[in-house]
Design an enzyme around this catalytic site. Structure first.
Site, PDB file in Angstrom:
ATOM      1  N   HIS A  57       0.799  -1.224   0.000  1.00  0.00           N
ATOM      2  CA  HIS A  57       0.000   0.000   0.000  1.00  0.00           C
ATOM      3  C   HIS A  57       0.828   1.269   0.000  1.00  0.00           C
ATOM      4  CE1 HIS A  57      -3.783   2.229   1.340  1.00  0.00           C
ATOM      5  NE2 HIS A  57      -4.168   1.483   0.326  1.00  0.00           N
ATOM      6  N   LYS A 102       2.918   4.511  -1.299  1.00  0.00           N
ATOM      7  CA  LYS A 102       2.809   5.446  -2.419  1.00  0.00           C
ATOM      8  C   LYS A 102       4.008   6.389  -2.354  1.00  0.00           C
ATOM      9  CE  LYS A 102      -1.799   4.654  -1.345  1.00  0.00           C
ATOM     10  NZ  LYS A 102      -2.568   4.664  -0.068  1.00  0.00           N
ATOM     11  N   ASP A 105      16.487   9.734  -8.971  1.00  0.00           N
ATOM     12  CA  ASP A 105      17.943   9.930  -8.965  1.00  0.00           C
ATOM     13  C   ASP A 105      18.535   9.862  -7.567  1.00  0.00           C
ATOM     14  OD1 ASP A 105      18.203  10.282 -11.767  1.00  0.00           O
ATOM     15  OD2 ASP A 105      17.510  12.349 -11.568  1.00  0.00           O
TER      16      ASP A 105
END
Length: 230
Positions: free
Chosen positions: A173, A175, A180
């Site tokens: 779950h 996010k 870089d």
């Protein structure tokens, strides 16, 4: 860190005293997976200077210095290339997909994505474009959501982006994404049109290494963990 391989790549790119776009991509691939800790950066900079020193014997010094400058920039991008301060974004209202897409458009080497689902074609297109530019993109996502109607995950996998899924009865779950190894995106925001247009969501951007390092460690741990299930 395979220093012999990196030395060989340095020597190959020094041959014509310039770091072409294709050589930058090849060198980035060799460096991918190398944790850019202060110690490793010091080792790589010292190695670059050692290789550059061999070029002062037979060509004008400024040409070798130009090559060395390009290598150092690749190893340590300038501060203006990263986000020093924190940005906050909210939906609906802010143009969150455009801001996320812009991060893929300006990525130089790697993007590690760890998100529950991807169904917003605007973001998916930016991911695909970054991959085609030679940026190494890795995606971790939830197995239950990756095959949903409207999911862009399989399309991204089909063009060669490596995708790993959790393959468990529980949800992956997270996010977040790391660009870089210098810019962290994290928050409640799902990469979906619903999140952009209807849901009350948020994400922040930060260049603070105190945040980036634990998120990178979590990504790397999940990447290895899910290797056995994909």
């Amino acid at each position: 860190m395979d220093l012999d391989q990196i030395r060989y790549q340095f020597e190959q790119t020094l041959d014509d005293r310039r770091l072409s776009r294709s050589e930058k991509r090849a060198l980035s691939r060799v460096l991918d997976g190398v944790a850019l800790t202060p110690h490793n950066l010091s080792v790589l900079r010292r190695l670059a200077f050692e290789v550059a020193a061999t070029g002062f014997n037979d060509v004008p010094a400024r040409e070798t210095l130009g090559w060395l400058e390009d290598v150092i920039k690749l190893l340590v991008p300038s501060p203006e290339d990263s986000i020093a301060d924190v940005e906050s974004h909210f939906s609906p209202g802010d143009d969150c997909p455009t801001r996320i897409a812009s991060l893929f458009q300006t990525a130089k080497r790697t993007v590690d994505v760890c998100v529950f689902t991807i169904t917003d074609n605007r973001i998916a297109s930016a991911i695909a474009d970054a991959h085609r530019r030679g940026i190494l993109v890795r995606i971790i996502t939830d197995d239950d959501k990756s095959f949903d109607a409207g999911s862009d995950v399989e399309r991204l996998a089909s063009i060669g982006i490596e995708v790993r899924r959790d393959r468990s009865p529980y949800h992956m779950h997270h996010k977040f994404a790391i660009f870089d190894q210098q810019t962290l995106l994290t928050g409640s925001y799902n990469w979906t049109r619903g999140a952009a247009e209807y849901n009350e969501e948020n994400f922040i951007l930060s260049g603070d290494l105190r945040l980036i390092k634990p998120f990178q460690a979590t990504f790397d741990q999940l990447w290895q963990q899910f290797a056995a299930t994909n």
